[in-house]
Design a protein around this motif. Structure first.
Motif, PDB file in Angstrom:
ATOM      1  N   GLN A  50     -12.191  -8.014  -0.627  1.00 22.85           N
ATOM      2  CA  GLN A  50     -11.324  -7.236  -1.505  1.00 22.85           C
ATOM      3  C   GLN A  50     -10.125  -6.720  -0.700  1.00 22.85           C
ATOM      4  O   GLN A  50     -10.008  -5.531  -0.389  1.00 22.85           O
ATOM      5  N   ASN A  51      -9.231  -7.643  -0.379  1.00 23.16           N
ATOM      6  CA  ASN A  51      -8.094  -7.301   0.471  1.00 23.16           C
ATOM      7  C   ASN A  51      -6.764  -7.424  -0.272  1.00 23.16           C
ATOM      8  O   ASN A  51      -5.747  -7.805   0.294  1.00 23.16           O
ATOM      9  N   PHE A  52      -6.783  -7.095  -1.554  1.00 20.12           N
ATOM     10  CA  PHE A  52      -5.549  -7.124  -2.328  1.00 20.12           C
ATOM     11  C   PHE A  52      -4.597  -6.027  -1.843  1.00 20.12           C
ATOM     12  O   PHE A  52      -5.026  -4.963  -1.398  1.00 20.12           O
ATOM     13  N   VAL A  53      -3.316  -6.293  -1.964  1.00 16.83           N
ATOM     14  CA  VAL A  53      -2.296  -5.317  -1.589  1.00 16.83           C
ATOM     15  C   VAL A  53      -2.042  -4.394  -2.777  1.00 16.83           C
ATOM     16  O   VAL A  53      -1.830  -4.860  -3.897  1.00 16.83           O
ATOM     17  N   ASP A  54      -2.076  -3.098  -2.539  1.00 14.72           N
ATOM     18  CA  ASP A  54      -1.728  -2.122  -3.574  1.00 14.72           C
ATOM     19  C   ASP A  54      -0.211  -2.003  -3.606  1.00 14.72           C
ATOM     20  O   ASP A  54       0.384  -1.304  -2.796  1.00 14.72           O
ATOM     21  N   VAL A  55       0.415  -2.685  -4.562  1.00 13.89           N
ATOM     22  CA  VAL A  55       1.877  -2.748  -4.590  1.00 13.89           C
ATOM     23  C   VAL A  55       2.503  -1.413  -4.976  1.00 13.89           C
ATOM     24  O   VAL A  55       3.712  -1.232  -4.813  1.00 13.89           O
ATOM     25  N   ARG A 106       4.526 -13.293   5.173  1.00  9.25           N
ATOM     26  CA  ARG A 106       4.086 -12.278   4.221  1.00  9.25           C
ATOM     27  C   ARG A 106       3.566 -12.931   2.940  1.00  9.25           C
ATOM     28  O   ARG A 106       4.082 -13.945   2.484  1.00  9.25           O
ATOM     29  N   SER A 107       2.531 -12.339   2.365  1.00  2.62           N
ATOM     30  CA  SER A 107       2.001 -12.824   1.090  1.00  2.62           C
ATOM     31  C   SER A 107       2.889 -12.315  -0.045  1.00  2.62           C
ATOM     32  O   SER A 107       3.721 -11.416   0.134  1.00  2.62           O
ATOM     33  N   LEU A 108       2.682 -12.886  -1.231  1.00  2.00           N
ATOM     34  CA  LEU A 108       3.454 -12.447  -2.391  1.00  2.00           C
ATOM     35  C   LEU A 108       3.163 -10.976  -2.688  1.00  2.00           C
ATOM     36  O   LEU A 108       4.068 -10.209  -3.032  1.00  2.00           O
ATOM     37  N   GLY A 109       1.910 -10.573  -2.526  1.00  2.00           N
ATOM     38  CA  GLY A 109       1.560  -9.174  -2.742  1.00  2.00           C
ATOM     39  C   GLY A 109       2.284  -8.256  -1.776  1.00  2.00           C
ATOM     40  O   GLY A 109       2.763  -7.178  -2.164  1.00  2.00           O
ATOM     41  N   GLN A 116       8.891  -2.592  -3.592  1.00  2.11           N
ATOM     42  CA  GLN A 116       8.607  -1.249  -4.092  1.00  2.11           C
ATOM     43  C   GLN A 116       9.068  -0.167  -3.106  1.00  2.11           C
ATOM     44  O   GLN A 116       9.725   0.801  -3.487  1.00  2.11           O
ATOM     45  N   VAL A 117       8.724  -0.346  -1.836  1.00  2.00           N
ATOM     46  CA  VAL A 117       9.094   0.642  -0.819  1.00  2.00           C
ATOM     47  C   VAL A 117      10.605   0.645  -0.594  1.00  2.00           C
ATOM     48  O   VAL A 117      11.215   1.699  -0.376  1.00  2.00           O
ATOM     49  N   ALA A 118      11.223  -0.535  -0.670  1.00  2.00           N
ATOM     50  CA  ALA A 118      12.675  -0.626  -0.490  1.00  2.00           C
ATOM     51  C   ALA A 118      13.425   0.158  -1.551  1.00  2.00           C
ATOM     52  O   ALA A 118      14.494   0.718  -1.287  1.00  2.00           O
ATOM     53  N   VAL A 119      12.849   0.240  -2.755  1.00  2.00           N
ATOM     54  CA  VAL A 119      13.473   0.986  -3.849  1.00  2.00           C
ATOM     55  C   VAL A 119      13.118   2.462  -3.780  1.00  2.00           C
ATOM     56  O   VAL A 119      13.995   3.331  -3.856  1.00  2.00           O
ATOM     57  N   SER A 120      11.829   2.765  -3.634  1.00  2.00           N
ATOM     58  CA  SER A 120      11.356   4.135  -3.799  1.00  2.00           C
ATOM     59  C   SER A 120      11.528   5.007  -2.559  1.00  2.00           C
ATOM     60  O   SER A 120      11.620   6.237  -2.683  1.00  2.00           O
ATOM     61  N   GLN A 121      11.572   4.408  -1.364  1.00  2.00           N
ATOM     62  CA  GLN A 121      11.624   5.215  -0.150  1.00  2.00           C
ATOM     63  C   GLN A 121      12.776   4.862   0.788  1.00  2.00           C
ATOM     64  O   GLN A 121      13.470   5.753   1.281  1.00  2.00           O
ATOM     65  N   ARG A 122      12.972   3.579   1.039  1.00  2.00           N
ATOM     66  CA  ARG A 122      13.952   3.166   2.042  1.00  2.00           C
ATOM     67  C   ARG A 122      15.392   3.160   1.533  1.00  2.00           C
ATOM     68  O   ARG A 122      16.327   3.092   2.323  1.00  2.00           O
TER      69      ARG A 122
END
Length: 268
Positions: A50-55, A106-109, A116-122
């Motif tokens: 269960q190694n899905f990325v939490d986007v 990098r994976s698609l996830g 997401q991080v580029a928009v919300s934080q960076r």
């Protein structure tokens, strides 16, 4: 993440879900179907890690040099290639198709999470007219610049020019709007998304946060000059503007106890 369509039975077995998810729910074990926040459920493949990325995770786990390369790349994009799909998933797919060095391996996830991080934080990416664009071209950046100069971003919707509300008018009109929503002695409240519409329909005024020195409406209503009028709180999944003072018979009556908060006293 799947929306849970049936309540859990007393024996712990999931009741069948409607639609295409019914076979999944019928055959899944407790380890494969796990509850999430609210009424959401996650379904995992049996026998796989269960190694899905939490986007949606706020955790930025990527190196600074990757972000530096990403910022340099997006800043270098020309007019014909800077507009990316507005959806996080679709944007990630386009970026992966470009085989960018800083996304190698990098994976698609992971790329979805990077977007997401580029928009919300960076603040490397932002939005403009439904597309994802470099932050310097985004509506958020434009609004920040307009707020510094206290200028409107654009004319009001509908193609008609409306007079821009002053601090004095903004305070009085918002107090009247909230008072009109008061019922049974409870403070009045309106959804944040309806505030500007009510200013237009009731007063023929455009409430421009940038003219009043803020880049977002939420930040404007959290300004100390509104602290005696309202506060903003979460109710359910939305933000609601709630009257701060008890309902009064007139604006002057409520005003009498807060002279120092007056926009005239502050020279706003």
């Amino acid at each position: 993440v799947l929306r849970e369509r049936a309540h859990q039975s007393p024996h712990g077995a999931a009741k069948p879900m409607s639609g295409n998810f019914a076979p999944v729910a019928d055959s899944a074990t407790d380890d494969e179907v796990q509850p999430e926040e609210g009424k959401e459920y996650s379904v995992f493949f049996a026998g796989r890690p269960q190694n899905f990325v939490d986007v949606s995770s706020p955790i930025d786990c990527y190196p600074d040099d990757m972000w530096a390369q990403a910022a340099e790349y997006f800043d270098s994009l020309g007019e014909d290639e800077m507009a990316l799909p507005g959806g996080r998933y679709a944007c990630a797919q386009v970026l992966m198709s470009r085989r960018l060095p800083f996304l190698a391996g990098r994976s698609l996830g992971e790329v979805c999470h990077i977007v997401q991080v580029a928009v919300s934080q960076r603040r490397i990416l932002g939005y403009l007219e439904g597309s994802m664009v470099p932050f310097g071209r985004s509506v958020d950046c434009i609004k920040e610049q307009c707020a510094v100069w206290q200028q409107p971003v654009s004319v009001s919707k509908g193609g008609q020019d409306m007079r821009l509300a002053t601090w004095e008018e903004a305070r009085i009109c918002l107090w009247e709007i909230l008072s009109s929503e008061s019922c049974d002695g409870l403070p009045g409240a309106v959804t944040l998304s309806n505030v500007k519409r009510l200013f237009r329909s009731r007063y023929g005024l455009e409430l421009s946060e940038t003219v009043l020195g803020h880049s977002r409406l939420l930040e404007l209503l959290q300004d100390h000059r509104f602290s005696d009028i309202c506060h903003v709180e979460m109710q359910g999944k939305g933000q609601v503007v709630v009257q701060e003072v008890p309902p009064c018979t007139s604006y002057a009556e409520c005003w009498s106890g807060i002279p120092m908060a007056s926009p005239w006293a502050m020279g706003a």
